[in-house]
Design an enzyme around this catalytic site. Structure first.
Site, PDB file in Angstrom:
ATOM      1  N   HIS A  34       0.876  -1.170   0.000  1.00 38.99           N
ATOM      2  CA  HIS A  34       0.000   0.000   0.000  1.00 38.99           C
ATOM      3  C   HIS A  34       0.916   1.224   0.000  1.00 38.99           C
ATOM      4  CE1 HIS A  34       1.063   0.089   4.217  1.00 38.99           C
ATOM      5  NE2 HIS A  34       0.506  -1.099   4.419  1.00 38.99           N
ATOM      6  N   HIS A  37       4.098   1.250   2.303  1.00 40.64           N
ATOM      7  CA  HIS A  37       5.289   0.569   1.772  1.00 40.64           C
ATOM      8  C   HIS A  37       5.940   1.419   0.675  1.00 40.64           C
ATOM      9  CE1 HIS A  37       2.777  -3.011   3.065  1.00 40.64           C
ATOM     10  NE2 HIS A  37       3.901  -3.275   3.681  1.00 40.64           N
ATOM     11  N   GLN A 148       6.977   4.017  11.180  1.00 36.49           N
ATOM     12  CA  GLN A 148       6.636   4.313  12.581  1.00 36.49           C
ATOM     13  C   GLN A 148       5.299   3.687  12.977  1.00 36.49           C
ATOM     14  OE1 GLN A 148       6.882   8.580  12.615  1.00 36.49           O
ATOM     15  NE2 GLN A 148       9.096   8.569  12.848  1.00 36.49           N
ATOM     16  N   VAL A 176       1.668   6.414   7.062  1.00 33.51           N
ATOM     17  CA  VAL A 176       0.823   6.851   5.940  1.00 33.51           C
ATOM     18  C   VAL A 176      -0.604   6.377   6.231  1.00 33.51           C
ATOM     19  CG1 VAL A 176       0.405   6.661   3.456  1.00 33.51           C
ATOM     20  CG2 VAL A 176       2.760   6.785   4.336  1.00 33.51           C
TER      21      VAL A 176
END
Ligand code: AMP
Length: 283
Positions: A34, A37, A148, A176
């Site tokens: 997604h 990555h 993170q 994200v």
């Protein structure tokens, strides 16, 4: 982009790169890509000469009864995305390549792995550390990039690299999210329509916690209780695994929120176990 499955071939290629003075950046993943990555891979591209992306659904980090067999996979699409974001090598070994019969060496960081996700997943981080250390030995990166989103994982890998003098700079990159705030995860596909509709409230509850701290609340239990109340109302389909306010590096629970504080949470929502986190104070 080359797709490699053999650990020795990867190592030989990366040893050659290193001898040539190339800066290799490693991005370990389990696939089903997604935008989270993609952000790690394109970051790696922007800082390195060579980008190695590993795609390995590591059996040793799944516990009994977890979703190893069901974990989503789509190698063709992942390979296209890795290449589009600038990977030079996609490393896709089989479990027996990484853990041949007789494998007996494990890396553990118990002081950081016994808390948060480690409580319900007691062997998870041992599997993560061991596979990441193997990837470090194979890819010889100068930099390794992690999200993170898996804050505890990042803290543990950083500590492992420091404690074992591994010459790798461990970089953490921001979470994200979907437009509605849900942290992107390969496991979000497990959610039903109703569960998916509630899932962004994980993030909204964390934001509420941060707002409480910014408004002057310093008592961690009071902040946690404010968030818990919000989630009871707005996330009724979920069961709390943990809601913890901890020091971002030591992961030790905090009673007072002074300089640096992280709220990390895990919820079971239908078939999915979702994690998220937010810094409540400090950078
Ligand atoms: P995974 O494939 O889920 O093991 O994740 C591979 C890497 O991508 C890990 O370093 C994760 O922390 C990172 N990652 C996963 N989801 C996100 C996200 N939503 N934003 C940023 N990084 C992520």
């Amino acid at each position: 982009m080359q797709i490699l499955t053999d650990p020795r071939t990867l190592q030989q290629t990366c040893l050659r790169w290193r001898a040539d003075g190339q800066h290799t950046v490693l991005v370990p993943t389990m696939g089903y890509y997604h935008s989270g990555h993609e952000s790690l891979i394109s970051y790696a591209r922007s800082v390195g000469d060579k980008v190695v992306v590993s795609l390995f659904v590591n059996p040793t980090q799944f516990g009994p009864g977890e979703d190893l067999a069901a974990y989503p996979r789509d190698l063709e699409r992942d390979a296209a995305l890795a290449e589009a974001n600038g990977a030079d090598i996609l490393f896709t070994p089989q479990p027996a390549d990484m853990f041949p019969a007789g494998h007996a060496t494990w890396i553990e960081v118990p002081s950081l792995a016994g808390t948060l996700c480690g409580v319900s997943r007691p062997t998870h981080f041992r599997g993560v550390c061991t596979v990441v250390m193997k990837l470090f030995q194979l890819a010889m990166p100068r930099t390794a990039v992690f999200g993170q989103k898996d804050w505890q994982q990042l803290a543990i890998i950083r500590r492992m690299a420091r404690d074992l003098n591994v010459p790798v700079d461990v970089v953490g990159r921001p979470i994200v999210r979907e437009q509605d705030g849900l942290a992107m995860s390969s496991r979000n596909i497990y959610l039903s329509t109703e569960e998916r509709a509630q899932a962004p409230n994980i993030h909204h509850g964390l934001a509420l916690g941060r707002a409480l701290v910014q408004g002057g609340e310093r008592d961690a239990a009071a902040v946690a209780e404010g968030m818990r109340r919000y989630w009871r109302e707005n996330l009724p389909l979920a069961q709390e695994d943990y809601i913890s306010i901890v020091h971002p590096e030591t992961l030790e629970p905090l009673a007072r929120i002074t300089d640096a504080a992280l709220c990390a949470v895990a919820f079971r929502l239908g078939k999915a176990r979702l994690i998220d986190n937010m810094l409540l104070a400090g950078e």
